[in-house]
Design a protein around this motif. Structure first.
Motif, PDB file in Angstrom:
ATOM      1  N   GLY A  31       8.769  -3.233  -1.426  1.00  0.00           N
ATOM      2  CA  GLY A  31       8.998  -2.353  -0.465  1.00  0.00           C
ATOM      3  C   GLY A  31       8.246  -0.936  -0.391  1.00  0.00           C
ATOM      4  N   SER A  32       7.836  -0.462   0.854  1.00  0.00           N
ATOM      5  CA  SER A  32       7.218   0.771   0.958  1.00  0.00           C
ATOM      6  C   SER A  32       7.823   1.368   2.283  1.00  0.00           C
ATOM      7  CB  SER A  32       5.540   0.488   1.220  1.00  0.00           C
ATOM      8  OG  SER A  32       4.857   1.424   1.228  1.00  0.00           O
ATOM      9  N   ARG A  37       1.506  -1.652   4.062  1.00  0.00           N
ATOM     10  CA  ARG A  37       0.728  -1.493   2.761  1.00  0.00           C
ATOM     11  C   ARG A  37       1.816  -2.552   2.066  1.00  0.00           C
ATOM     12  NH1 ARG A  37      -1.774   1.030  -1.029  1.00  0.00           N
ATOM     13  NH2 ARG A  37      -0.900   2.030  -2.805  1.00  0.00           N
ATOM     14  N   ALA A  38       3.098  -2.632   2.086  1.00  0.00           N
ATOM     15  CA  ALA A  38       3.885  -3.466   1.420  1.00  0.00           C
ATOM     16  C   ALA A  38       3.335  -4.903   1.249  1.00  0.00           C
ATOM     17  CB  ALA A  38       5.242  -3.311   1.693  1.00  0.00           C
ATOM     18  N   LYS A  41      -0.155  -5.266  -0.484  1.00  0.00           N
ATOM     19  CA  LYS A  41       0.069  -5.163  -2.001  1.00  0.00           C
ATOM     20  C   LYS A  41       0.808  -6.631  -2.595  1.00  0.00           C
ATOM     21  CE  LYS A  41      -0.944  -2.677  -4.483  1.00  0.00           C
ATOM     22  NZ  LYS A  41      -2.010  -2.332  -5.200  1.00  0.00           N
ATOM     23  N   ALA A  42       1.702  -7.119  -1.810  1.00  0.00           N
ATOM     24  CA  ALA A  42       2.404  -8.399  -1.936  1.00  0.00           C
ATOM     25  C   ALA A  42       1.475  -9.538  -2.476  1.00  0.00           C
ATOM     26  CB  ALA A  42       3.341  -8.618  -1.008  1.00  0.00           C
ATOM     27  N   ALA A  43       0.564  -9.524  -1.097  1.00  0.00           N
ATOM     28  CA  ALA A  43      -0.551 -10.555  -1.050  1.00  0.00           C
ATOM     29  C   ALA A  43      -1.408 -10.286  -2.382  1.00  0.00           C
ATOM     30  CB  ALA A  43      -1.309 -10.431   0.198  1.00  0.00           C
ATOM     31  N   GLU A  44      -1.810  -9.140  -2.699  1.00  0.00           N
ATOM     32  CA  GLU A  44      -2.591  -9.016  -3.800  1.00  0.00           C
ATOM     33  C   GLU A  44      -1.891  -9.363  -5.147  1.00  0.00           C
ATOM     34  OE1 GLU A  44      -3.544  -4.866  -3.945  1.00  0.00           O
ATOM     35  OE2 GLU A  44      -4.996  -4.885  -2.151  1.00  0.00           O
ATOM     36  N   TYR A  45      -0.535  -9.196  -5.198  1.00  0.00           N
ATOM     37  CA  TYR A  45       0.032  -9.473  -6.692  1.00  0.00           C
ATOM     38  C   TYR A  45       0.176 -11.149  -6.480  1.00  0.00           C
ATOM     39  CZ  TYR A  45       1.993  -4.585  -6.476  1.00  0.00           C
ATOM     40  OH  TYR A  45       1.976  -3.335  -6.419  1.00  0.00           O
ATOM     41  N   GLU A  46       0.253 -11.799  -5.399  1.00  0.00           N
ATOM     42  CA  GLU A  46       0.366 -13.061  -5.431  1.00  0.00           C
ATOM     43  C   GLU A  46      -1.065 -13.600  -5.611  1.00  0.00           C
ATOM     44  OE1 GLU A  46       3.356 -14.341  -1.755  1.00  0.00           O
ATOM     45  OE2 GLU A  46       1.315 -14.440  -1.049  1.00  0.00           O
ATOM     46  N   GLU A  47      -2.216 -13.279  -5.332  1.00  0.00           N
ATOM     47  CA  GLU A  47      -3.342 -13.731  -5.546  1.00  0.00           C
ATOM     48  C   GLU A  47      -3.670 -13.422  -7.325  1.00  0.00           C
ATOM     49  OE1 GLU A  47      -8.019 -12.402  -4.271  1.00  0.00           O
ATOM     50  OE2 GLU A  47      -6.298 -11.618  -3.136  1.00  0.00           O
ATOM     51  N   ALA A  62       9.009  -2.944   4.772  1.00  0.00           N
ATOM     52  CA  ALA A  62       9.672  -1.514   4.678  1.00  0.00           C
ATOM     53  C   ALA A  62      10.765  -1.451   3.730  1.00  0.00           C
ATOM     54  CB  ALA A  62      10.184  -0.924   6.255  1.00  0.00           C
ATOM     55  N   ASN A  63      11.021  -0.184   3.230  1.00  0.00           N
ATOM     56  CA  ASN A  63      11.872  -0.082   2.124  1.00  0.00           C
ATOM     57  C   ASN A  63      13.267  -0.518   2.495  1.00  0.00           C
ATOM     58  OD1 ASN A  63      10.343   0.933  -0.042  1.00  0.00           O
ATOM     59  ND2 ASN A  63      10.259   3.013   0.689  1.00  0.00           N
ATOM     60  N   GLU A  64      13.351  -0.330   3.767  1.00  0.00           N
ATOM     61  CA  GLU A  64      15.016  -0.607   4.475  1.00  0.00           C
ATOM     62  C   GLU A  64      15.121  -2.182   4.260  1.00  0.00           C
ATOM     63  OE1 GLU A  64      13.623   3.274   6.198  1.00  0.00           O
ATOM     64  OE2 GLU A  64      12.700   1.626   5.556  1.00  0.00           O
TER      65      GLU A  64
END
Length: 222
Positions: A31-32, A37-38, A41-47, A62-64
């Motif tokens: 979330g962000s 941006r979320a 970053k999620a795609a970067e973590y997967e990579e 989004a955080n919500e």
């Protein structure tokens, strides 16, 4: 179990996301305040995980939206954004959701870092006061070096102290902490004890800053 990391694009959020996604079967959501941006970053973590032979799906919202229907929401944001983040997600969480606060209030001067104890007693207590009355709040992951968590080349044996007044919620977080390889969860009692735990963090940072060989310092109790 679905774990949402609000502020999961930051240092502590990145480390927890990568470790849980690698070491456990739980669904990790990033979330962000900025959903784009979320997702990035999620795609970067997967990579990063795929480069290590771990194929998982990590989504960003989004955080919500990240908090919606999550079993556990980790408030991986700075202490000064904590209340605003809780307010933003308040209508998406309920008594079946466990909120986790790893934030520490700190200030820095020429001598180093110092614990900036909130008037409410601790950051965990601030989170508990800001959360809906029926949502349990647990403190955990305060004394972990974010760089150590996020660097999957690092193998560690560290402890994290878990604090909370709801026994069931505390048990959930202790189990999640233990799912991270090399991390042991210790029961620190109720959230009235959180200031003592949060206050260790600036001490660790000061030691790490002044001793190069202890750059990724953590805590182990024997």
């Amino acid at each position: 179990m679905r774990i949402a990391l609000c502020g999961g694009t930051g240092d502590i959020g990145e480390g927890l996301a990568l470790r849980w996604a690698r070491d456990s079967p739980h669904e990790v959501i990033i979330g962000s305040r900025d959903p784009e941006r979320a997702r990035t970053k999620a795609a970067e973590y997967e990579e990063e995980l795929a480069s290590r032979g771990v194929e998982v799906s990590i989504n960003g919202f989004a955080n919500e939206m990240a908090a919606d229907r999550a079993d556990v929401v980790v408030l991986s944001v700075p202490a000064y954004h904590l209340a605003d983040t809780i307010e933003a997600i308040a209508d998406r969480i309920d008594s079946d959701t466990t909120l986790v606060s790893p934030a520490v209030g700190m200030k820095r001067d020429d001598a180093g870092f110092h614990y900036n104890r909130p008037s409410g007693g601790s950051v965990v207590e601030l989170a508990a006061n800001a959360a809906p009355d029926d949502v349990p709040v647990i403190g955990a992951f305060h004394n972990l070096a974010a760089g150590t968590l996020a660097n999957l080349d690092v193998t560690f044996e560290l402890d994290t102290i878990v604090l909370g007044d709801d026994a069931d919620a505390k048990g959930i977080v202790m189990s999640l902490a233990a799912d991270i390889d090399g991390l042991r969860a210790l029961d620190g009692g109720g959230i009235a004890n959180a200031a003592e735990v949060e206050g260790i963090t600036p001490l660790l940072i000061n030691i790490a800053m002044n001793n190069e060989e202890l750059h990724d310092l953590g805590v182990v109790f024997r």
